[in-house]
Design an enzyme around this catalytic site. Structure first.
Site, PDB file in Angstrom:
ATOM      1  N   LYS A  96       0.843  -1.196   0.000  1.00  0.00           N
ATOM      2  CA  LYS A  96       0.000   0.000   0.000  1.00  0.00           C
ATOM      3  C   LYS A  96       0.880   1.248   0.000  1.00  0.00           C
ATOM      4  O   LYS A  96       1.887   1.312   0.722  1.00  0.00           O
ATOM      5  CB  LYS A  96      -0.911  -0.021   1.228  1.00  0.00           C
ATOM      6  CG  LYS A  96      -1.913   1.119   1.314  1.00  0.00           C
ATOM      7  CD  LYS A  96      -2.794   0.949   2.553  1.00  0.00           C
ATOM      8  CE  LYS A  96      -3.802   2.061   2.734  1.00  0.00           C
ATOM      9  NZ  LYS A  96      -4.640   1.877   3.949  1.00  0.00           N
ATOM     10  N   SER A 177      -9.356   1.949   3.469  1.00  0.00           N
ATOM     11  CA  SER A 177      -8.560   2.710   2.522  1.00  0.00           C
ATOM     12  C   SER A 177      -7.593   1.868   1.700  1.00  0.00           C
ATOM     13  O   SER A 177      -7.010   2.353   0.732  1.00  0.00           O
ATOM     14  CB  SER A 177      -7.772   3.789   3.267  1.00  0.00           C
ATOM     15  OG  SER A 177      -6.862   3.210   4.198  1.00  0.00           O
ATOM     16  N   SER A 201      -9.823  -0.464   7.423  1.00  0.00           N
ATOM     17  CA  SER A 201      -9.143  -0.252   6.142  1.00  0.00           C
ATOM     18  C   SER A 201      -8.427  -1.470   5.589  1.00  0.00           C
ATOM     19  O   SER A 201      -7.979  -1.456   4.445  1.00  0.00           O
ATOM     20  CB  SER A 201      -8.155   0.915   6.255  1.00  0.00           C
ATOM     21  OG  SER A 201      -8.847   2.136   6.297  1.00  0.00           O
TER      22      SER A 201
END
Length: 519
Positions: A96, A177, A201
């Site tokens: 990420k 996210s 997330s």
């Protein structure tokens, strides 16, 4: 015209190297039989090129690591020398893009304010994976600033990466996210990926992309060199297509980091979490069951999941949700205060090429670049956070104490105690909603993330099937350091249920006939 159920796109085969739906163990078998890590890495890169900015256009990968093939060749050299490092050696993974790597690519959190944030340093969690031989394939797109900028945000959108699309239905959210990590692994752009979670997330994008995802106990995985929201709740977490693959990745992630005091005792929990996974792990285990409100179409799927738990030998005990009035407000007060303190501290460590070195400067940058940074939603939470009074403020300390009590002692702990159970299960989230650039996120249905996120407890989600063609997940939650327990329980459920289905890249959800009437 494309019909519902039509497979929109299939990446071309790259020689004899196939990576679609391949597990970490599958890739290791391939390499043991002579397929090189370099060939596997090439195959993933070709798949990304064909499907991420073309084909179904998932926009899940924000940057490719130019050093990935060199890392793969180094793994091949180790294997030829009979010095392979373990089950991750030569396996391509994605990271990420709020987690730093020493590779020559920026860590942006999706924001143009950090487009020059090439730190050339590994977050310790990435260093651990690199030491285990993993190939760092690239960075994944995300909800910008990990979805903490606005009260009206659209999950999966960032100024740098655009909007991540759900590979099960391209008009649906990939959640956030860790949106890109979820969509990319579902689409077989890598064997697995790292996400991060503050509240939901990792588990939300895992649930809504048909994946297994683990939000670990706070303090088992280092947060150093990870773009922060909250030192109380932030943690990296592994995301993959199976429980075993999550366990393999997690085993390499756990470890103490002197720069992150929360991890001081992590060494006690370093182990091979994949070793000894058993389909019989739930036999005789008492499991607390929550039955929250949910869309009617989800109920049969959840009932089937509970039946599969029983089939695996679990003893199910229904529990009532505790009253937790004020939990969400207290958590939000904590996150706003810690965002200001933690982001300012992080930005101060970035290279001189990064000109936004405080939250206030990021706010000013966004305002000055509103056309590109804020075309759909604003920065209300950033503005609120900038006005907080620091982590010694009495109101903040009171909010943290209240949220911990409501989520932990009076929340998860109470439910488990009332059922005399070690594991709590419930649906992870509702169905993936339509991505909406006008109104932002509008989730409906249950959400299991808040209490384990606030309490710092482990939370694993495992696919429990499709509803109208869209994935939904089953959550396994335990108390602090119960990570092995949720992994073992999740594995036993996975083996009993086998409910994960590969994505079909449909333009809209496969909800059945009738939208156009009968002619």
């Amino acid at each position: 015209m494309l019909l519902a159920g039509t497979l929109l796109f299939a990446a071309p085969a790259i020689g004899q190297t196939t990576v679609e739906e391949r597990s970490i163990a599958d890739l290791q078998v391939d390499m043991a039989r002579g397929t090189s890590s370099e060939a596997i890495t090439h195959a993933y890169l070709a798949r990304i090129a064909a499907m991420d900015r073309a084909g179904p256009t998932l926009r899940s990968v924000i940057a490719i690591n130019p050093d990935a093939l060199a890392q793969a060749r180094a793994s091949d050299a180790r294997r030829r020398a009979k010095k392979a490092l373990g089950p991750l050696d030569g396996v391509p993974i994605l990271i990420k893009d709020n987690i730093e790597t020493l590779d020559p690519i920026a860590t942006t959190a999706g924001s143009l304010a950090l487009k020059d944030n090439v730190t050339r340093r590994d977050a310790p969690v990435v260093a651990n994976l690199r030491a285990a031989g993993a190939v760092i394939l690239g960075k994944t797109n995300l909800s910008e600033w990990a979805n903490i900028r606005s009260t009206n945000s659209m999950s999966g959108w960032s100024a740098i990466g655009g909007l991540v699309r759900n590979p099960y239905a391209l008009d649906r959210t990939s959640c956030g996210s860790s949106s890109g990590s979820g969509a990319s692994v579902a689409a077989s752009f890598a064997a697995a990926a790292l996400g991060t979670e503050t509240d939901g997330s990792v588990v939300c994008p895992s649930s809504m992309n048909g994946l297994v995802g683990l939000k670990p106990t706070i303090g088992l995985v280092s947060r150093t060199h990870v773009g922060p929201i909250s030192h109380s709740q932030d943690t990296p977490g592994p995301m993959a297509r199976s429980v075993r693959d999550v366990a393999i990745l997690f085993s390499a992630m756990v470890g103490a980091d002197p720069a992150d005091p929360a991890t001081a005792g992590a060494g006690r929990y370093a182990r091979d979490y994949a070793k000894g996974l058993s389909a019989g792990a739930l036999k005789g285990v008492r499991v607390a069951v929550l039955r929250p409100d949910m869309p009617a179409a989800m109920k049969p799927v959840y009932d089937a999941a509970l039946a599969d738990l029983k089939k695996a030998g679990a003893v199910l005990v229904d529990v009532e949700p505790p009253k937790a009035d004020g939990l969400s407000d207290a958590e939000f007060d904590v996150l706003k205060t810690e965002l200001k303190a933690d982001l300012d501290a992080y930005l101060a460590t970035t290279p001189a090429t990064v000109k936004t070195r405080t939250l206030d400067q990021v706010i000013a940058f966004n305002a000055a670049n509103a056309a590109t940074e804020m075309p759909f939603f604003g920065q209300e939470i950033f503005v609120m956070a900038a006005k907080t009074r620091g982590v010694s403020d009495a109101e903040y300390l009171g909010a943290r104490a209240k949220s911990l009590r409501l989520a932990g002692a009076e929340g998860i702990d109470t439910m488990l105690k009332s059922a005399k159970a070690t594991i709590l299960v419930e649906p992870t989230y509702g169905l993936p909603w339509l991505s909406d650039s006008v109104s932002g996120d509008h989730s409906t249905g249950p959400s299991a993330s808040e209490m384990p996120a606030v309490a710092g407890y482990p939370h694993l989600t495992v696919p429990m099937g499709l509803v109208k063609g869209l994935p939904v997940g089953l959550s396994f939650i335990a108390t602090a350091y119960g990570d092995a327990a949720v992994i073992e329980a999740g594995y036993a459920y996975e083996q009993a249920s086998r409910k994960r289905a590969a994505p079909r890249y449909l333009p809209v959800a496969d909800a059945g006939r009738g939208l156009d009437g009968v002619r």
